[in-house]
Design a protein around this motif. Structure first.
Motif, PDB file in Angstrom:
ATOM      1  N   ALA A  82       0.778  -1.224   0.106  1.00  0.00           N
ATOM      2  CA  ALA A  82      -0.012  -0.262   0.138  1.00  0.00           C
ATOM      3  C   ALA A  82       0.931   1.289  -0.085  1.00  0.00           C
ATOM      4  CB  ALA A  82      -0.982   0.099   1.075  1.00  0.00           C
ATOM      5  N   GLU A  83       1.920   1.182   0.415  1.00  0.00           N
ATOM      6  CA  GLU A  83       3.034   2.125   0.432  1.00  0.00           C
ATOM      7  C   GLU A  83       4.049   1.880  -0.201  1.00  0.00           C
ATOM      8  OE1 GLU A  83       3.452   3.674   4.548  1.00  0.00           O
ATOM      9  OE2 GLU A  83       1.504   3.308   5.214  1.00  0.00           O
ATOM     10  N   PRO A  84       4.996   2.866  -0.962  1.00  0.00           N
ATOM     11  CA  PRO A  84       6.477   2.709  -1.505  1.00  0.00           C
ATOM     12  C   PRO A  84       7.395   2.355  -0.530  1.00  0.00           C
ATOM     13  CG  PRO A  84       5.648   4.832  -1.703  1.00  0.00           C
ATOM     14  CD  PRO A  84       4.626   4.281  -1.234  1.00  0.00           C
ATOM     15  N   LEU A  85       7.954   1.356  -0.989  1.00  0.00           N
ATOM     16  CA  LEU A  85       9.232   1.256  -0.392  1.00  0.00           C
ATOM     17  C   LEU A  85      10.463   2.296  -0.368  1.00  0.00           C
ATOM     18  CD1 LEU A  85      10.008  -1.392   1.728  1.00  0.00           C
ATOM     19  CD2 LEU A  85      11.263  -2.354  -0.537  1.00  0.00           C
ATOM     20  N   PRO A  86      10.971   2.782   0.800  1.00  0.00           N
ATOM     21  CA  PRO A  86      12.104   3.814   0.605  1.00  0.00           C
ATOM     22  C   PRO A  86      13.233   3.292   0.033  1.00  0.00           C
ATOM     23  CG  PRO A  86      11.126   3.804   3.248  1.00  0.00           C
ATOM     24  CD  PRO A  86      10.586   2.510   2.074  1.00  0.00           C
ATOM     25  N   SER A  87      14.026   4.040  -0.764  1.00  0.00           N
ATOM     26  CA  SER A  87      15.290   3.557  -1.283  1.00  0.00           C
ATOM     27  C   SER A  87      16.032   2.990  -0.401  1.00  0.00           C
ATOM     28  CB  SER A  87      16.040   4.849  -1.976  1.00  0.00           C
ATOM     29  OG  SER A  87      15.163   5.405  -3.018  1.00  0.00           O
ATOM     30  N   GLY A  88      16.882   2.087  -1.069  1.00  0.00           N
ATOM     31  CA  GLY A  88      17.989   1.094  -0.223  1.00  0.00           C
ATOM     32  C   GLY A  88      17.526  -0.331  -0.463  1.00  0.00           C
ATOM     33  N   GLU A  89      18.525  -1.242   0.277  1.00  0.00           N
ATOM     34  CA  GLU A  89      18.505  -2.774   0.115  1.00  0.00           C
ATOM     35  C   GLU A  89      17.400  -3.040   1.322  1.00  0.00           C
ATOM     36  OE1 GLU A  89      21.875  -4.710  -0.817  1.00  0.00           O
ATOM     37  OE2 GLU A  89      22.575  -3.255  -2.526  1.00  0.00           O
ATOM     38  N   TRP A  90      16.526  -3.832   0.921  1.00  0.00           N
ATOM     39  CA  TRP A  90      15.565  -4.638   2.120  1.00  0.00           C
ATOM     40  C   TRP A  90      15.560  -5.932   2.337  1.00  0.00           C
ATOM     41  CZ3 TRP A  90      13.405  -0.841   5.087  1.00  0.00           C
ATOM     42  CH2 TRP A  90      13.741   0.546   4.950  1.00  0.00           C
ATOM     43  N   GLN A  91      15.416  -6.514   3.130  1.00  0.00           N
ATOM     44  CA  GLN A  91      14.886  -7.855   3.393  1.00  0.00           C
ATOM     45  C   GLN A  91      13.512  -7.829   3.751  1.00  0.00           C
ATOM     46  OE1 GLN A  91      17.232 -10.304   3.240  1.00  0.00           O
ATOM     47  NE2 GLN A  91      15.702 -12.076   4.068  1.00  0.00           N
ATOM     48  N   VAL A  92      12.604  -8.144   2.691  1.00  0.00           N
ATOM     49  CA  VAL A  92      11.199  -8.048   2.614  1.00  0.00           C
ATOM     50  C   VAL A  92      10.478  -9.335   3.201  1.00  0.00           C
ATOM     51  CG1 VAL A  92       9.161  -7.613   1.388  1.00  0.00           C
ATOM     52  CG2 VAL A  92      11.205  -6.229   0.895  1.00  0.00           C
ATOM     53  N   LYS A  93       9.476  -9.131   4.158  1.00  0.00           N
ATOM     54  CA  LYS A  93       8.849 -10.365   4.458  1.00  0.00           C
ATOM     55  C   LYS A  93       7.363 -10.251   4.255  1.00  0.00           C
ATOM     56  CE  LYS A  93       7.760 -13.824   8.173  1.00  0.00           C
ATOM     57  NZ  LYS A  93       8.240 -14.142   9.354  1.00  0.00           N
ATOM     58  N   VAL A  94       6.611 -10.949   3.622  1.00  0.00           N
ATOM     59  CA  VAL A  94       5.226 -11.098   3.188  1.00  0.00           C
ATOM     60  C   VAL A  94       4.508 -12.144   3.883  1.00  0.00           C
ATOM     61  CG1 VAL A  94       3.367 -11.032   1.635  1.00  0.00           C
ATOM     62  CG2 VAL A  94       5.484  -9.867   1.242  1.00  0.00           C
ATOM     63  N   THR A  95       3.668 -11.720   4.872  1.00  0.00           N
ATOM     64  CA  THR A  95       2.882 -12.798   5.652  1.00  0.00           C
ATOM     65  C   THR A  95       1.431 -12.679   5.286  1.00  0.00           C
ATOM     66  OG1 THR A  95       4.464 -12.482   7.250  1.00  0.00           O
ATOM     67  CG2 THR A  95       2.439 -13.627   7.801  1.00  0.00           C
ATOM     68  N   ALA A  96       0.584 -13.848   4.708  1.00  0.00           N
ATOM     69  CA  ALA A  96      -0.639 -13.842   4.445  1.00  0.00           C
ATOM     70  C   ALA A  96      -1.407 -14.788   5.613  1.00  0.00           C
ATOM     71  CB  ALA A  96      -0.748 -14.460   3.053  1.00  0.00           C
ATOM     72  N   THR A  97      -2.475 -14.323   5.706  1.00  0.00           N
ATOM     73  CA  THR A  97      -3.480 -15.002   6.861  1.00  0.00           C
ATOM     74  C   THR A  97      -4.689 -15.372   6.253  1.00  0.00           C
ATOM     75  OG1 THR A  97      -4.395 -13.254   7.395  1.00  0.00           O
ATOM     76  CG2 THR A  97      -2.538 -13.781   8.861  1.00  0.00           C
ATOM     77  N   GLU A  98      -5.153 -14.903   5.053  1.00  0.00           N
ATOM     78  CA  GLU A  98      -6.204 -15.345   4.288  1.00  0.00           C
ATOM     79  C   GLU A  98      -6.014 -15.315   2.736  1.00  0.00           C
ATOM     80  OE1 GLU A  98      -9.183 -16.454   5.122  1.00  0.00           O
ATOM     81  OE2 GLU A  98      -8.415 -16.676   7.567  1.00  0.00           O
ATOM     82  N   PRO A  99      -6.596 -16.183   2.219  1.00  0.00           N
ATOM     83  CA  PRO A  99      -7.419 -17.427   2.345  1.00  0.00           C
ATOM     84  C   PRO A  99      -6.532 -18.721   2.849  1.00  0.00           C
ATOM     85  CG  PRO A  99      -6.713 -17.405  -0.055  1.00  0.00           C
ATOM     86  CD  PRO A  99      -6.195 -16.165   0.711  1.00  0.00           C
ATOM     87  N   GLY A 100      -5.435 -18.547   3.160  1.00  0.00           N
ATOM     88  CA  GLY A 100      -4.533 -19.391   3.724  1.00  0.00           C
ATOM     89  C   GLY A 100      -3.366 -18.675   4.513  1.00  0.00           C
ATOM     90  N   LYS A 101      -2.537 -19.584   5.204  1.00  0.00           N
ATOM     91  CA  LYS A 101      -1.391 -18.880   5.888  1.00  0.00           C
ATOM     92  C   LYS A 101      -0.127 -19.196   4.959  1.00  0.00           C
ATOM     93  CE  LYS A 101      -3.415 -19.011  10.464  1.00  0.00           C
ATOM     94  NZ  LYS A 101      -3.116 -18.982  11.803  1.00  0.00           N
ATOM     95  N   ALA A 102       0.525 -18.212   4.602  1.00  0.00           N
ATOM     96  CA  ALA A 102       1.840 -18.442   4.098  1.00  0.00           C
ATOM     97  C   ALA A 102       2.689 -17.351   4.275  1.00  0.00           C
ATOM     98  CB  ALA A 102       1.615 -18.543   2.586  1.00  0.00           C
ATOM     99  N   HIS A 103       4.028 -17.359   3.929  1.00  0.00           N
ATOM    100  CA  HIS A 103       4.834 -16.127   4.127  1.00  0.00           C
ATOM    101  C   HIS A 103       6.213 -16.510   3.241  1.00  0.00           C
ATOM    102  CE1 HIS A 103       8.181 -18.602   6.527  1.00  0.00           C
ATOM    103  NE2 HIS A 103       6.948 -19.123   6.980  1.00  0.00           N
ATOM    104  N   ALA A 104       6.746 -15.328   2.930  1.00  0.00           N
ATOM    105  CA  ALA A 104       7.834 -15.385   1.904  1.00  0.00           C
ATOM    106  C   ALA A 104       8.887 -14.025   2.374  1.00  0.00           C
ATOM    107  CB  ALA A 104       7.512 -15.285   0.351  1.00  0.00           C
ATOM    108  N   THR A 105      10.147 -14.652   2.224  1.00  0.00           N
ATOM    109  CA  THR A 105      11.018 -13.276   2.535  1.00  0.00           C
ATOM    110  C   THR A 105      12.230 -13.319   1.411  1.00  0.00           C
ATOM    111  OG1 THR A 105      10.671 -13.933   4.708  1.00  0.00           O
ATOM    112  CG2 THR A 105      12.822 -12.846   4.082  1.00  0.00           C
ATOM    113  N   VAL A 106      12.275 -12.105   0.879  1.00  0.00           N
ATOM    114  CA  VAL A 106      13.302 -12.050  -0.105  1.00  0.00           C
ATOM    115  C   VAL A 106      14.117 -10.611  -0.209  1.00  0.00           C
ATOM    116  CG1 VAL A 106      11.714 -13.221  -1.997  1.00  0.00           C
ATOM    117  CG2 VAL A 106      11.627 -10.703  -1.569  1.00  0.00           C
ATOM    118  N   LYS A 107      15.192 -10.585  -0.761  1.00  0.00           N
ATOM    119  CA  LYS A 107      15.951  -9.274  -0.849  1.00  0.00           C
ATOM    120  C   LYS A 107      15.481  -8.581  -2.049  1.00  0.00           C
ATOM    121  CE  LYS A 107      20.051 -10.810   1.704  1.00  0.00           C
ATOM    122  NZ  LYS A 107      21.351 -10.605   1.807  1.00  0.00           N
TER     123      LYS A 107
END
Length: 187
Positions: A93-118
């Motif tokens: 929903a918001e832009p990521l500030p400049s730089g290198e980031w370790q991003v983690k996305v966590t979903a709860t619906e319709p199922g539970k899942a998560h993923a982490t990337v650079k």
């Protein structure tokens, strides 16, 4: 024809009719998979599919994004919003500030899942290479999708052919037994 054999053949024929008459269920559900990538600028794309068959998740996704930069800054949690480009594509929903980031996305619906990337966020510079073809990740995803579509397209006619062959064999066996019993009854 004797009764047990009649019952077996009737049950076999009923099963075949049910298999041929009912289309394969296309219901989804179960575990979901999150494919997270940077968009090359200041946002993150999340593609949501079902793990089992790779089909797009069309239900509403409830997911958040958090990130930690290499210099210790933190970002989020930020909710994901549906992207206009596709029904199973989401953006933060918001832009990521400049730089290198370790991003983690966590979903709860319709199922539970998560993923982490650079991800590297920042302004993109126009380059002739980027303008002439898809990114390697996009080309790989397109090839994987095409292979899955080909597999599904070939699988259904094969299944129908096998079912039709079994049905023909069952009918032939039933006719052969009926003819044999009729011939023995005449003697």
């Amino acid at each position: 024809m004797n009764k047990p054999l009649t019952y077996v053949l009737t049950a076999l024929m009923a099963g075949l009719v049910l298999m041929l008459g009912a289309p394969a269920a296309s219901a989804h559900g179960g575990a979901i998979k999150l494919e997270v990538t940077g968009d090359g600028a200041d946002n993150v794309n999340v593609l949501v599919t079902y793990k089992k068959d790779g089909h797009p998740v069309t239900e509403i996704l409830d997911a958040t994004l958090t990130a930690t930069s290499t210099d210790g800054r933190s970002f989020g949690p930020v909710p994901l919003r549906s992207a206009p480009e596709g029904q199973n594509l989401y953006h933060s929903a918001e832009p990521l500030p400049s730089g290198e980031w370790q991003v983690k996305v966590t979903a709860t619906e319709p199922g539970k899942a998560h993923a982490t990337v650079k991800v590297k966020a920042g302004d993109i510079a126009a380059s002739p290479v980027a303008a002439t073809g898809p990114a390697p990740d996009q080309a790989k995803a397109a090839a994987t999708s095409a292979a899955a579509d080909d597999e599904g397209a070939m699988g259904m006619p094969l299944k129908i052919g096998i079912i039709a062959l079994v049905a023909l064999l069952a009918i032939a066996a039933w006719l052969g037994l009926a003819w044999r019993n009729r011939a023995s009854a005449r003697r």
